[in-house]
Enzyme design. Structure first.
Site, short mmCIF file in Angstrom:
data_model
loop_
_atom_site.label_atom_id
_atom_site.label_comp_id
_atom_site.label_asym_id
_atom_site.label_seq_id
_atom_site.Cartn_x
_atom_site.Cartn_y
_atom_site.Cartn_z
N ASN A 161 -17.68 -10.59 9.08
CA ASN A 161 -18.36 -11.10 7.84
C ASN A 161 -19.15 -9.89 8.01
O ASN A 161 -20.46 -9.61 7.54
CB ASN A 161 -18.75 -11.60 6.88
CG ASN A 161 -19.62 -12.78 8.50
OD1 ASN A 161 -19.51 -12.22 9.36
ND2 ASN A 161 -20.01 -13.91 8.03
N CYS A 162 -19.56 -9.25 9.20
CA CYS A 162 -21.10 -7.79 9.94
C CYS A 162 -20.68 -6.68 9.09
O CYS A 162 -19.57 -6.37 9.03
CB CYS A 162 -20.79 -8.07 11.63
SG CYS A 162 -21.64 -6.85 12.43
N THR A 163 -21.36 -6.68 8.89
CA THR A 163 -21.35 -5.42 8.12
C THR A 163 -20.80 -3.74 8.62
O THR A 163 -20.10 -3.44 8.73
CB THR A 163 -22.71 -4.71 7.18
OG1 THR A 163 -23.85 -5.81 6.81
CG2 THR A 163 -23.02 -3.43 6.02
#
Length: 116
Positions: free
Chosen positions: A9-11
């Protein structure tokens, strides 16, 4: 072999994964949160990447740490212990390209690494 380490979920990890897909590069994704990370791998990373670059001192996890834990991260052994316990303090993504480790994502840097 190419392994990308991070959390889904890290951009920045999402951008890196998209870049790899767009360039037709096969890789293995290793999710720190679900799979953890072993001390030996972290020690190998600290031999290639300065602690100041590998340990994310900007995130909310770091800011919530007690001062003793932050101080311990100034040594390789202390940083490895902290990164094993709090995987969110590892700067993301970590790219292992045939044993050569890089941290963070930059299209220009990655294009150079992959010879594109």
């Amino acid at each position: 072999m190419i392994t990308l380490y991070g959390i889904p979920n890290c951009t920045t990890v999402k951008k890196a994964r998209q870049w790899l897909a767009d360039n037709g590069i096969d890789y293995i994704f290793h999710d720190f949160k679900k799979q953890g990370i072993d001390a030996e791998r972290l020690q190998a990373w600290t031999a290639q990447v300065p602690l100041a670059k590998l340990v994310n001192r900007q995130g909310t996890t770091w800011r919530a740490l007690p001062d003793e834990a932050k101080a311990a991260a100034d040594t390789p052994d202390g940083a490895v212990a902290l990164m094993r316990e709090q995987t969110s303090v590892i700067k993301r993504p970590v790219l292992d390209l045939n044993g050569k480790v890089g941290v963070g994502f930059s299209e220009a840097d990655w294009a150079e690494r992959f010879g594109l």
